[in-house]
Structures are given as C-alpha cells and as structure tokens.
Write a protein that holds these residues in place. Structure first.
Motif, PDB file in Angstrom:
ATOM      1  N   ARG A 159       0.839  -1.221   0.025  1.00 28.55           N
ATOM      2  CA  ARG A 159      -0.120   0.064  -0.117  1.00 28.55           C
ATOM      3  C   ARG A 159       0.878   1.281  -0.014  1.00 28.55           C
ATOM      4  O   ARG A 159       0.596   2.097  -0.518  1.00 28.55           O
ATOM      5  CB  ARG A 159      -0.853  -0.046   1.045  1.00 28.55           C
ATOM      6  N   ASP A 202      -5.691   0.973  -3.945  1.00 24.59           N
ATOM      7  CA  ASP A 202      -4.474   1.327  -3.161  1.00 24.59           C
ATOM      8  C   ASP A 202      -3.183   0.415  -3.285  1.00 24.59           C
ATOM      9  O   ASP A 202      -2.144   0.594  -2.595  1.00 24.59           O
ATOM     10  CB  ASP A 202      -4.864   1.525  -1.601  1.00 24.59           C
ATOM     11  N   TYR A 203      -3.473  -0.902  -3.920  1.00 28.85           N
ATOM     12  CA  TYR A 203      -2.329  -1.893  -3.859  1.00 28.85           C
ATOM     13  C   TYR A 203      -1.916  -2.217  -5.109  1.00 28.85           C
ATOM     14  O   TYR A 203      -1.585  -3.402  -5.540  1.00 28.85           O
ATOM     15  CB  TYR A 203      -3.071  -3.112  -3.208  1.00 28.85           C
ATOM     16  N   SER A 252      -0.046   3.721  -2.908  1.00 30.04           N
ATOM     17  CA  SER A 252      -1.408   4.450  -2.575  1.00 30.04           C
ATOM     18  C   SER A 252      -1.347   6.008  -2.931  1.00 30.04           C
ATOM     19  O   SER A 252      -0.332   6.597  -2.553  1.00 30.04           O
ATOM     20  CB  SER A 252      -1.803   4.149  -0.999  1.00 30.04           C
TER      21      SER A 252
END
Ligand SMILES: *Cc1c(COP(=O)(O)O)cnc(C)c1O
Length: 484
Positions: free
Chosen positions: A322, A347-348, A326
């Motif tokens: 993340r 976000d990943y 992110s």
C-alpha cells in the motif's frame, strides 16, 4: 438498434440474441474439436475479411453474428480445444464463462469498496478460500490482478519500497543505491520485464544458475549476493519460481527463504502455473516454504479453469504494498476508507479501474468444489506422467527434463541421428503436428537444445486426446524421418 433511436439495445432483442449467443457457446464447448486447434490463417487474412471503415449506420445483430462466424472464428486459435497442448493449456469453463457474463452485465468498477462493496468483499472472501486451498497462512492479503506479470511488477515495487535507506516513492531512484534483484536463468520473462519497467534496468536483474533439474541454485544465489554487496550493489529482492515456464521446475523455496531471511531481502514467488497444483493435498509440496515468502502469485486463469484474466496475488506485507502504491486524490476519498474500515483495492496496485473478476472465480470454486478442482488437477498430472512414460519407452524419443506436473519436455531422437540433424527434425515435426490442426504444441530451448513442450491443462482434455496427439507425433516423425 434502430437508426435515430437513442438508448441501448432493447430488452427483447438482448434476450433473443443473448439466447443465441449462449446457444452458440454451449455448442462450441460441447464440440471444440470441429475446429483446427491452431488457426489456419495467414497474416492479414482476418483484416482483409473486415471493412476498413467503421459502419456509419446501425447494423443488425444478425449480420454482426454472421460476421463473427465468417470472419472472426476462422482466425481463432482454440485455447478451449482439448488438444491444445502449447504454452500452458488453459480453460474457459462453464461456470467461469457465466461469471464473466454476469460481471459484464453488472459492469461495476471495483476500484473502491464504496464503488461496489460486494465486488471488494467477494474478492476478499474468494481469495481467502483460494489461500486456504493452497495452504498459505492467513497473514497473506489477497488481491486479484489481471496477470502474473503485473502481480510480479507490483511485488517488486513493494520490495523496493521496503528498502529503508532511500525514499524511491518520493525521490525517484536518482541518488539512491543501485538496486539488484535475483531470479533464476529459468524465470519467466515477466520478472526481467518488471525490472525494466521499474527502472532497475536489465543490469539490475541478476540471473542465478540452475542445477541439473532446472532449479535455482541457492549456493550460487548466496555467492552472487555477497559479490554484489562487495561491488556496491544493494540487493533487495529474490523472485523464485514454482513451476518455471519451460520445464515447470520448482526452485528450492525453503533454502531461498533462508537466504532472504539472512540477507534481509524480499522473497517473491512466481507460482503462476504450478502454485495452483497445491490445491491437491499430494501436490502441496509445490508451495513448501512459501509461507515464508513476502509475496506470491498464482494464476486461476492458468490452471484453475477460470477464463483469462484472473491472477491471484498474495502479499504478507500489505502495508508495504500500500505504501508503494496508494495515492488518493480528493475525488477518490470516501468516509469508509478514511475510517480504515474497508480496503480500497486501488491502493494496492497500478490500476484504478478494476474488473469484477472475483465473480467468475467464486463461481468456478463453488461449482466444482475444492475436491472437484483437485481431482481435475490430479488427472492432468496423471496424464502428464503417462505421456512421460510413453516417451521414455519409445526409442525414437527422449525426455529432456523431469516432469513434476503435467508439462512434458522432450524431442524426437531416432537412434543414430547426428545431433546437428535433430533441431531441424524437431522443428519440422512441430510444424507438421501443428499444421494438422489436430493438436497444438509449442517449444522451448533447454541448455541450447531445441525442445518440444506438451502441456496438459485444459478441463476437457482426456487420455484419448493425449494418446491421439502422441500417435500423431509418432506418425509425423515416421513420415519425416523415413519418407521412403
Ligand atoms: C505464464 C507465466 C507467467 C505470465 O503469466 P501472465 O498472467 O500471462 O502474465 C509468469 N510466470 C510464469 C512462471 C508463468 O508460467
């Protein structure tokens, strides 16, 4: 759609042509053998069968479907054919195809939890099931990516993020240490490509030699890391392989994990093909030691009967992943994510927009069940072993690598044929088999030797198909080798 009218295809028309499309699919899946496996078209044939200009006026579905049959299908290589043995054979299974249909109908974007809560939560649940099926610990977060190539790219980006002494995310690589990662000579090209994309350059990807069974040599890995540290490189990641693409060899993950622990390197495991085998209890050994990996990718679209694309990426350090990816602009902020109550999959990884791929995987797992899936994998491995026995028993052929799963590497080698005649002979043999339209194989090169690859993995493949392809290979060899 009638000219001049706005809006979508009317519901009654959708239903009519939907029924026809599904009927076509049912017929196709019941008899894929009616087509040649490998498309018999020359470059440009498909293009020439299609108008160069877009249609100005609406066209009837009737004409569009007719052109699908006339112009498109002849140019299709049938990956769903039970005699497709090239690359890694894959399957679009019934439940998977229906899952794709429903996902297309819903057309949700699973970028945020909020943009379709069920898409995110089904992805979490389904990847949790798959994680249990292959025997990985709960600590691994699962996320679906399009392909193993992109999953490995994300893994290596996370590995770089985990390098403490430089902020690559904020500062870029300039001024940072010269990073180096390690993978075997037999690793998939996607690993090196990820190195290229991430700015490590090909020089930043060091290929470790393999042993006699095509597995990464952990002692050579250790030596390489030591050498590189001495030369000013910053080693940061090892990408090991469970099921290499040429021979399906399995790197010694426990020993490699030990090196990674001692050297503080991220361990990524590329199990795109063979990681799936671990769902069968007697094949669990394939992922031995992977509980110690930082990340691993396995492909349901390769050997779990799920239509392409669907790649399961597991990461034991989701916070690092993340941190690497992110970046939330104001227009993508939600109260739920702010309260960290939910996971936003955007976000990943790289992509924002995400297809609802979990639906088809969920349907596949439910429809066949864990046991049913394992039984199918087991049957493929059994067929691979049978074929290996037939090859070993035939004086005109030789196997060129061990066969741990269902992919067999071999070549024709009639007695007393000089080595320099073997490559032209095998190239011609492959060409002849594939031109028949009755089976499709591909090739690789092992230690310089031209090698035929016979990969069994389609859900419709039975012993009869394997036997028929083997008979075809032998018949073509007789024709080529002894034309008199
Ligand atoms: C097939 C394969 C890949 C690439 O998979 P994609 O999902 O097509 O990117 C990567 N690694 C291995 C070992 C493979 O066999």
């Amino acid at each position: 759609m009638k000219d001049g009218r706005l809006g979508d295809m009317p519901a009654d028309e959708f239903e009519e042509y939907g029924r026809r499309a599904v009927a076509w699919v049912a017929e196709y899946l019941a008899h894929p053998e009616r087509y040649p496996v490998l498309a018999k078209v020359a470059p440009g044939d498909v293009t020439r069968a299609l108008p160069a200009e877009p249609p100005m006026r609406a066209e009837p579905m009737e004409a569009i479907l007719a052109d699908f049959e006339r112009a498109i299908v002849p140019g299709i290589t049938h990956w769903n054919h039970p005699s497709f043995f090239a690359y890694f054979a894959i399957s679009g299974s019934g439940p998977g195809i229906l899952g794709e249909l429903l996902a297309a109908a819903l057309n949700v974007n699973a970028m945020l939890w909020k943009t379709s809560p069920a898409a995110t939560e089904l992805e979490e649940v389904t990847l949790g099931w798959l994680r249990q099926m292959v025997g990985l610990p709960d600590a691994f977060m699962g996320i679906i990516m399009d392909t193993a190539s992109v999953a490995s790219l994300c893994a290596i980006a996370a590995a770089r993020e985990a390098v403490g002494e430089h902020r690559f995310r904020d500062d870029g690589s300039s001024g940072g240490p010269r990073l180096r990662m390690y993978t075997s000579e037999q690793a998939h090209s996607s690993i090196e490509k990820a190195g290229i994309v991430l700015g490590l350059g090909r020089a930043g990807v060091r290929k470790i030699p393999v042993d006699g069974r095509f597995r990464m040599d952990p002692a050579a890995l250790r030596t390489a890391i030591e050498e590189d540290r001495g030369a000013g490189w910053r080693p940061f990641c090892v990408a090991a392989t469970v099921g290499t693409t040429s021979t399906t060899s399995v790197d010694p993950i426990p020993a490699i994990a030990e090196v990674c622990r001692a050297e503080d390197l991220w361990l990524h495991v590329d199990g795109a093909y063979a990681g799936i085998a671990a769902i069968a209890p007697e094949l669990r050994w394939a992922l031995a030691g992977c509980d110690r990996a930082d990340s691993i990718v396995i492909n349901p679209h390769k050997w779990l009967f799920t239509p392409i694309d669907c790649s399961a990426f597991y990461c034991r350090r989701p916070d690092v992943l993340r941190a690497a990816f992110s970046l939330v602009p104001e227009y993508l902020r939600t109260a739920e994510a702010d309260q960290t109550a939910v996971r936003d999959f955007m976000d990943y990884g790289v992509q924002l927009g995400r297809r609802f791929r979990a639906l088809k995987l969920w349907m596949v797992i439910r429809y066949f069940g864990w046991e049913g899936l394992a039984a199918r994998i087991r049957a493929h491995v059994h067929l691979g072993q049978r074929l290996a026995e037939w090859i070993d028993a035939d004086p005109d052929f030789e196997r060129l690598a061990p066969t741990p799963f269902s992919t067999v590497c071999f070549r024709a080698h009639p007695p007393a044929t000089p080595e320099e005649a073997l490559e032209p002979l095998n190239t011609a043999l492959l060409e002849a088999v594939n031109a028949s339209g009755r089976a499709y194989l591909s090739h690789t090169r092992l230690r310089g030797t031209y090698t035929l690859r016979f990969a069994i993995g389609n859900i419709r493949t039975t012993e009869e198909h394997v036997r028929a392809a083997w008979d075809l290979i032998r018949a073509e060899l007789r024709r080529l080798h002894d034309p008199g």
